[in-house]
Design a protein around this motif. Structure first.
Motif, PDB file in Angstrom:
ATOM      1  N   UNK A 222     -11.218   0.912  11.018  1.00  0.00           N
ATOM      2  CA  UNK A 222     -11.122   0.314   9.675  1.00  0.00           C
ATOM      3  C   UNK A 222     -12.166  -0.779   9.455  1.00  0.00           C
ATOM      4  N   UNK A 223     -13.035  -1.019  10.435  1.00  0.00           N
ATOM      5  CA  UNK A 223     -13.991  -2.133  10.318  1.00  0.00           C
ATOM      6  C   UNK A 223     -14.969  -1.946   9.161  1.00  0.00           C
ATOM      7  N   UNK A 224     -15.067  -2.989   8.364  1.00  0.00           N
ATOM      8  CA  UNK A 224     -16.127  -3.099   7.358  1.00  0.00           C
ATOM      9  C   UNK A 224     -16.822  -4.428   7.604  1.00  0.00           C
ATOM     10  N   UNK A 225     -18.041  -4.566   7.109  1.00  0.00           N
ATOM     11  CA  UNK A 225     -18.713  -5.855   7.248  1.00  0.00           C
ATOM     12  C   UNK A 225     -17.847  -6.945   6.619  1.00  0.00           C
ATOM     13  N   UNK A 226     -17.822  -8.084   7.237  1.00  0.00           N
ATOM     14  CA  UNK A 226     -17.085  -9.217   6.677  1.00  0.00           C
ATOM     15  C   UNK A 226     -17.967 -10.039   5.739  1.00  0.00           C
ATOM     16  N   UNK A 227     -19.253  -9.815   5.785  1.00  0.00           N
ATOM     17  CA  UNK A 227     -20.182 -10.502   4.878  1.00  0.00           C
ATOM     18  C   UNK A 227     -20.614  -9.549   3.767  1.00  0.00           C
ATOM     19  N   UNK A 228     -20.887 -10.084   2.595  1.00  0.00           N
ATOM     20  CA  UNK A 228     -21.219  -9.205   1.470  1.00  0.00           C
ATOM     21  C   UNK A 228     -22.676  -8.733   1.494  1.00  0.00           C
ATOM     22  N   UNK A 229     -22.928  -7.697   0.773  1.00  0.00           N
ATOM     23  CA  UNK A 229     -24.202  -6.968   0.822  1.00  0.00           C
ATOM     24  C   UNK A 229     -25.425  -7.856   0.594  1.00  0.00           C
ATOM     25  N   UNK A 359      -4.186  -5.875  13.036  1.00  0.00           N
ATOM     26  CA  UNK A 359      -4.047  -5.163  11.763  1.00  0.00           C
ATOM     27  C   UNK A 359      -4.160  -3.659  11.948  1.00  0.00           C
ATOM     28  N   UNK A 360      -5.157  -3.223  12.716  1.00  0.00           N
ATOM     29  CA  UNK A 360      -5.368  -1.795  12.916  1.00  0.00           C
ATOM     30  C   UNK A 360      -4.220  -1.178  13.705  1.00  0.00           C
ATOM     31  N   UNK A 361      -3.705  -1.920  14.705  1.00  0.00           N
ATOM     32  CA  UNK A 361      -2.562  -1.405  15.484  1.00  0.00           C
ATOM     33  C   UNK A 361      -1.331  -1.286  14.588  1.00  0.00           C
ATOM     34  N   UNK A 362      -1.120  -2.288  13.748  1.00  0.00           N
ATOM     35  CA  UNK A 362       0.026  -2.228  12.830  1.00  0.00           C
ATOM     36  C   UNK A 362      -0.103  -1.025  11.897  1.00  0.00           C
ATOM     37  N   UNK A 363      -1.310  -0.768  11.438  1.00  0.00           N
ATOM     38  CA  UNK A 363      -1.509   0.338  10.486  1.00  0.00           C
ATOM     39  C   UNK A 363      -1.119   1.690  11.069  1.00  0.00           C
ATOM     40  N   UNK A 364      -1.262   1.853  12.394  1.00  0.00           N
ATOM     41  CA  UNK A 364      -0.864   3.142  12.992  1.00  0.00           C
ATOM     42  C   UNK A 364       0.585   3.122  13.465  1.00  0.00           C
ATOM     43  N   UNK A 365       1.277   2.001  13.228  1.00  0.00           N
ATOM     44  CA  UNK A 365       2.697   1.977  13.569  1.00  0.00           C
ATOM     45  C   UNK A 365       3.004   1.457  14.963  1.00  0.00           C
ATOM     46  N   UNK A 477      -0.141  -9.928   7.331  1.00  0.00           N
ATOM     47  CA  UNK A 477       0.839  -9.308   8.227  1.00  0.00           C
ATOM     48  C   UNK A 477       1.518 -10.363   9.085  1.00  0.00           C
ATOM     49  N   UNK A 478       0.763 -11.378   9.482  1.00  0.00           N
ATOM     50  CA  UNK A 478       1.345 -12.476  10.261  1.00  0.00           C
ATOM     51  C   UNK A 478       2.245 -13.313   9.354  1.00  0.00           C
TER      52      UNK A 478
ATOM     53  N   UNK B 153      -6.572  -5.806   2.892  1.00  0.00           N
ATOM     54  CA  UNK B 153      -5.131  -5.654   3.011  1.00  0.00           C
ATOM     55  C   UNK B 153      -4.841  -4.820   4.242  1.00  0.00           C
ATOM     56  N   UNK B 154      -3.590  -4.450   4.424  1.00  0.00           N
ATOM     57  CA  UNK B 154      -3.196  -3.627   5.566  1.00  0.00           C
ATOM     58  C   UNK B 154      -2.364  -2.477   5.016  1.00  0.00           C
ATOM     59  N   UNK B 155      -2.735  -1.273   5.360  1.00  0.00           N
ATOM     60  CA  UNK B 155      -2.098  -0.079   4.797  1.00  0.00           C
ATOM     61  C   UNK B 155      -1.803   0.910   5.903  1.00  0.00           C
ATOM     62  N   UNK B 156      -0.589   1.432   5.888  1.00  0.00           N
ATOM     63  CA  UNK B 156      -0.260   2.398   6.944  1.00  0.00           C
ATOM     64  C   UNK B 156      -0.944   3.737   6.702  1.00  0.00           C
ATOM     65  N   UNK B 157      -1.360   3.998   5.467  1.00  0.00           N
ATOM     66  CA  UNK B 157      -2.013   5.278   5.188  1.00  0.00           C
ATOM     67  C   UNK B 157      -3.507   5.097   4.923  1.00  0.00           C
TER      68      UNK B 157
END
Lengths: 611, 611
Positions: A222-229, A359-365, A477-478, B153-157
C-alpha cells in the motif's frame, strides 16, 4: 493639480532594487580586495553565508562577522568572484529585502539568493546563499547546447547512437573504468548518475535489485510517496502534470526505470559490491563486485555510497530472541502483510515504518499491537502538504512562478541555525488545525511530541532522520483502538510472546522490529573497513545537540554530498528533494576533480562521533 | 514644459487591444443572435474561419462571408458560444492585429487565435481559429485536478494501483470491451491512446511489433528524425532539454516505449487485426485480432486506423520482375544496408526513402545507382530548421514565449487556402541560402523542383505526402557522383539488370522500389472491405488541384482526424507534430461520443476520389 515634469532623476536610491544593486557593487569591490572585514561590515550582526561549492569547494555555512571575514580571507583571491547582477528586481516585504542574483567565479557560474535587513542606517546581508551552477568551458549540453543527435553527411565509418551505446556498455568496467562508482541505484544513485552522465563524467551506478525502481516496488504493497509530486521531481525531467500527488510505489518504480533508460544512466542491476579498499598512493579504489553472480574488479577514483540515508538496520538484542518460535524481523526485511492475516503481530516502534506496517497488517485482518518505546511526532499528510510545503512545493507555488528549481534554492537559503524558527509557527498552525486528531491520539494513550523545540517534522528529519510519522491513515487505527497500543520498553521474548519491563505479556506470531537505522557510515564499515568508517564518522545530522543529533554544531548535514575525511569517499541520498537538489552540487564537485581542477576544500568537516 | 493631469480617459479605443475587445463584444452579440450576416459583416472580404471541433464537431474551414454566415446560421444556436475574452493583450504588426482568446460553448471551453485587418473603417477578421480544449464537467485530471494517488486512511478492501492496473489489463478485451480500438501503435496510436487514457475513455492500442518503439527501431540503422526536437514533443510529457535536436531512431524508440508505460496507455504488442466489419444497427465493430498468435474478437464502438500516413506500399508492376535473379523489395521492406556491401544496388525513386537508402548503402560500400523518374524537391535539414521552422519550433521560439502548444495553434491558424503564400518567401530564402548546393545538384543532372507554386516542402507534405527529400547528407553523394544518377522511366527487368525506356541497362544485385505509398484508405480495404474503403475515399491531401492532390478544394486534410462517411471509422497519424496536436481534437470527438453528447457534424466531407 499641476506639476512640472523634470528630467528623470538618478534611479531612485530608495527602491529595494536600487539599494540591493548598490549593496552588490560594494560587495564586489570588497571581495575583489579579498577584504574580509569590509565584506563582514556589509553583513548584519546576525548573518549567515551558506555556500554550496562556488566559494568553498564544500557545502558550508559561516556565521557572524568572523565567519564571513574568514570565508572571504581564505577564498576570495582564488575564487575571483565577479559580475554580481540581480536576475530579477529585488523585492521588499516585512522589512526584508530579497534579491536573486547571478555571478561568476574563476571557474564557474553561480546563482544566489540574499536577504537584507536595515541595520546601522544601511542595507546589511542577513542570509546569503551562493551556489555553483556550472563550470565554464564545461557547460552541460542542454537547451541551445543540446547535442545535434544525427551526424549529417555520409560517412563510411558511421557509428550510430545504438552502436555507440552498445560499445560503451560492453567496455564499461572491463576496458574502461568508471571515474565514479555509485553504490545504490535508488533515486539518489539514479539522480546523481543522471547528472554525471550529463556532465560527461564516466560513472557507473550499481544496484542489487533486478531493475531500477525495484527499491520501491519491493516495499509493502500500500506504500505511496509521503511527499507530494511538486517536491519529488528528478533532475532534468519533471513528472507530467497528470502525475498523482502521492505516487504509488510501483508507479514511482516505473518512472525510475524509464528515467534511467531515457537519461542513458550507466546502471548495472543485480550487482552487489562485496569489498572496497583505497590505495592512497594511486588515489584509486579497488572494489570487488558481483554482477549477476559473476565477480569483477572495478577501479573507480571516486566512490559514492548512495545506499539509503537510513543506514543499516538497528536490530535490538533481546533475551529470548533465540527461543521465540514465531517469526521476527526488522522492518526493512518485512515482506508485506499478506502472510499474516489472522495472526498476532507485535510491532516494536512507533515511527513511520511501524505505523505503515501496522496499518497494512490491519488491512489484511491481522491482530496488531504497537509497542511505543518513546515519544513520536505525527503530522497528517494533507496538513503537512498544505501548511508545511505549500508555499514552495504546490500547484499554487508553480502557478505563482516558484518553480521547483526556485523552491529548492529558497529552501537551501534558510540557514540551518535558524531554520527551526521558520518551522515552529507552521507546526503551531498544524497542531491547531488537527487539534481534534491529536486529542484523540492522546486519549488513546499515544505519547506525542513536536520535537525538542516544537519545530516539527522537517527539523527532526534533518537532525536525526527519525522520530516521526507522516500520517496517511494508520494513526486513526491507533486512535480508534483498531491497532492496540502499549507503551513501555521490551524486556525479553518468550517462546510465544513479547514481554515488557512492566511485565505486560503480548502474545505474538510475528514480531517486527521497527527500531530504526544506524548512521550511514555503517555501510562504509561493512564495505571498506571499520577504520575508514571511524575516520569518516557519523553521517547525517546538524549537530543541534538535540536527541540523536549530538553537537558540536556542524551547520550542514554531516558528511552528506561533500568531502569527507576519507579521500575519494562520498555519501549521497536523502528524500527525492535532496536527491535532486544536492546531486547538483555533488556532481559538480566530482566533475571538477575529473577535470583536474584545483579544488581546495574550505573547512573540511571535523569528526566528533564514530557513528 | 508643463501639462495638466486630467482624470484618466476611457481606455484608448485606438489601441489594438481595445479594438480587438470591441470586436469580440460585437461578435459575441451577433453570435448570440445566430445572425450569420452580422458575423460575416465583422469579417474581411477575404476571410477564413477554421474550426477545430468547438463549433462544428468537425475539422473544417469556411471561407468568405458566405462561408462564415453559413457556419453561424447552422451552428450558433446549438453551440451557444460566449465569454469571449482576450487571454493576453492583442498585438499589432504590419497592419495586422493578432489576438489570442478563450471562450466557452454549451459543452466545452476553447482557445482561439484571430488576425484582424482594417477594412471599411473598422477592424475585420481575416483569419479566425477556434478550437475545443475540454468538455465541461469532464476536464482532464491534470494540474490542480490531478489524482491524489494514495487513498489516505485504512481500508480492509484496499486495491493498490498495481492491483488495479493488473485487473484492468486482465479484463481489457476479455470482459471489458474498449470503446475505441486504435490499430497501429507508432507515435500516432500512442499519442491518441495517451489522450484517451487521460480523458477516461476506454481504449486499446494494438500493434504488430514486439515492443512500443519498434516502429522506429526496426528501420535502417542510420535513421534519425528529420524534424527537430521542438517540433516532436508528445502530449503531456515533453522531451527534456538535453534531448538531441534530431533524435536517433533507437532513442525515439526507447522514449515511445517508456512513454507508453508511464502514461499508462493500454497497449498490446505482437497483435495484428485480421478483419473488421461494422454492424450499423448495433453501431459496433467486430474486429478479429491475433494477440501473440492467439485469436480474439473485439467489439469496439470506434475504430481508428493509425497504421501510418504513408498508406500501403506502391510497388510498380514491371515486366521481368519474375525473371530477375537478384533481390527486389519495396523501400518499406528494406532491411538496411549491411548485407549489400560490394553489391550493385539500383534504387528506383528519388524522394526521402530513396535518398536515405542510397546513403546508407553507400556508407557500407555498395555500388549505388539512383533512378530518378520525376522531379524532386530537396531542402537541407539545417536550412529547413532555421528558416522553415525556427520562428515556431526552436530554442529561440521557446525562449521568446512560443511554447509548443502556442506554436501548434499559430500553425493551425494559418488557413490551408493561403498557407502557400506564407511558405513561398521562406523557400525563396532557402534557395538563395543554399544556391551553391542546388547548382551542384543540377550540374550532376538532378531534376529539382520547388513544388508547383514554389511553396516547398511543407505544402508538398500536406498536399500529397511525397515528392521531397530533407537532406541529411545523401544529396551530396549524388552531387559528387558517389551515388550514380540516371533519369528516366523503368521499362523492364532482365535476369540481372534494370532496363530503362531509353535502353540504359543498369546491372543490379538488388533493386529497391522507393516508389512511395498509396492512400490510407487502402488499409481500410485490406482490413474491412473495398466497399468501405470506397465509401471513405481518398485520405490525405487538401484538394489543391496540384500533382497528386486532385480537387475539388477540401480545405482540410481529407479524412484525417475527423468524421468520415463510414460511421465509427477514423484515420489518425502524420508526423510527430500532427500526432501530438490533432490527437487532441480526435480524442475530444471520441470522448464526446463516449459520453453520449449530441455531436452533429457540420459539413461532413464529401468523397470525390476512391484512393
Amino acid at each position: 493639480m499641476t506639476q512640472t515634469l523634470e528630467p528623470q532623476a538618478e534611479p531612485d536610491a530608495t527602491t529595494p532594487d536600487a539599494r540591493a544593486q548598490a549593496w552588490f557593487a560594494a560587495f564586489e569591490s570588497a571581495l575583489a580586495a579579498a577584504d574580509g572585514a569590509a565584506v563582514a561590515d556589509l553583513c548584519a550582526r546576525e548573518c549567515y553565508w551558506r555556500d554550496l561549492v562556488s566559494f568553498s569547494w564544500n557545502l558550508t555555512t559561516v556565521e557572524g562577522h568572523a565567519g564571513v571575514a574568514d570565508l572571504v580571507t581564505e577564498n576570495a583571491a582564488r575564487v575571483a568572484a565577479h559580475g554580481f547582477a540581480l536576475t530579477e528586481p529585488a523585492d521588499e516585504a516585512d522589512g526584508v529585502v530579497t534579491a536573486w542574483f547571478g555571478f561568476e567565479t574563476s571557474v564557474g557560474r553561480g546563482t544566489g539568493l540574499a536577504r537584507f535587513v536595515e541595520e546601522d542606517g544601511g542595507l546589511r546581508a542577513w542570509t546569503f546563499l551562493t551556489t555553483l551552477d556550472e563550470i565554464k568551458g564545461h557547460e552541460e549540453p542542454r537547451g541551445t547546447r543540446r547535442p545535434k543527435g544525427v551526424a549529417h553527411g555520409a560517412f563510411k565509418d558511421r557509428v550510430t547512437w545504438k552502436e555507440a551505446r552498445e560499445q560503451e556498455a560492453a567496455d564499461l568496467g572491463v576496458t574502461e573504468q568508471p571515474y565514479v562508482l555509485i553504490i545504490g541505484g535508488g533515486q539518489g544513485g539514479i539522480a546523481l548518475g543522471s547528472r554525471l552522465r550529463q556532465h560527461g563524467v564516466p560513472a557507473l551506478t550499481i544496484d542489487k535489485h533486478d531493475r531500477p525502481g525495484d527499491q520501491w516496488r519491493r516495499r509493502y504493497k500500500s506504500l505511496c510517496l509521503h511527499d507530494p509530486v511538486w517536491y519529488d521531481h528528478l533532475p532534468y525531467l519533471k513528472f507530467p502534470d497528470n502525475w498523482p500527488v502521492f505516487a504509488p510505489k510501483d508507479k514511482i518504480g516505473d518512472w525510475l526505470e524509464f528515467y534511467t533508460r531515457v537519461m542513458e544512466v550507466p546502471y548495472w542491476s543485480k550487482t552487489v559490491a562485496t569489498s572496497a579498499s583505497y590505495d592512497e598512493e594511486r588515489g584509486e579504489w579497488t572494489v570487488e563486485v558481483e554482477r549477476d553472480g559473476q565477480p569483477l574488479t572495478l577501479h573507480p577514483t571516486q566512490l559514492v555510497l548512495a545506499t539509503g540515508m537510513s543506514g543499516k538496520a538497528n536490530v535490538p538484542r533481546l533475551p529470548g530472541q533465540d527461543v521465540f518460535r514465531g517469526e521476527q524481523h526488522h522492518s526493512s526485511q518485512h515482506p508485506g502483510p499478506d502472510a499474516y492475516a489472522g495472526k498476532k503481530c507485535v510491532v516494536i516502534g512507533s515511527n513511520n515504518s511501524a505505523f505503515d506496517i501496522c496499518g497494512a497488517l490491519w488491512e489484511v485482518g491481522a491482530d496488531v499491537t504497537m509497542v511505543q518505546r518513546s515519544s513520536t511526532h505525527i503530522v497528517k499528510s494533507d496538513t503537512l502538504m498544505d501548511i508545511g510545503l505549500g508555499a514552495l512545493y504546490s500547484e499554487e507555488a508553480v502557478a505563482g512562478g516558484v518553480t521547483t528549481e526556485k523552491a529548492d534554492l529558497i529552501f537551501a537559503s534558510l540557514p540551518y541555525r535558524i531554520l527551526h524558527t521558520f518551522q515552529i509557527p507552521l507546526y503551531d498552525q498544524m497542531r491547531e488545525k488537527d487539534k481534534d486528531f491529536y486529542d484523540r491520539m492522546e486519549k488513546a494513550g499515544f505519547w506525542l511530541d513536536w520535537g525538542p523545540d516544537g519545530s516539527g517534522l522537517f527539523m527532526k528529519y534533518l537532525r536525526r532522520g527519525s522520530g516521526y510519522y507522516i500520517d496517511v491513515g494508520a494513526a486513526e487505527l491507533v486512535a480508534d483502538g483498531e491497532v492496540k497500543l502499549v507503551r513501555g520498553q521490551v524486556d525479553h521474548l518468550t517462546e510465544s510472546a513479547v514481554v515488557l519491563e512492566d511485565g505486560t505479556e503480548l502474545d505474538a506470531d510475528l514480531v517486527v522490529y521497527a527500531t530504526g537505522y544506524g548512521s550511514m557510515n555503517g555501510w562504509a564499515a561493512d564495505l571498506i573497513s571499520q577504520e575508514v568508517a571511524d575516520r569518516v564518522g557519523k553521517v547525517w545530522g546538524l549537530g543541534s545537540d538535540t536527541p540523536k543529533d549530538p553537537g558540536p554544531w556542524e551547520g550542514e548535514q554531516r558528511n552528506m554530498w561533500k568531502p569527507t575525511q576519507q579521500p575519494g569517499l562520498w555519501f549521497h541520498g536523502g528524500n527525492l528533494h535532496q536527491s535532486r537538489h544536492y546531486s547538483q552540487f555533488l556532481a559538480l564537485q566530482l566533475k571538477a576533480r575529473y577535470l583536474g581542477l584545483d579544488t581546495p576544500v574550505y573547512r573540511l568537516q571535523e569528526v566528533h562521533h564514530l557513528g
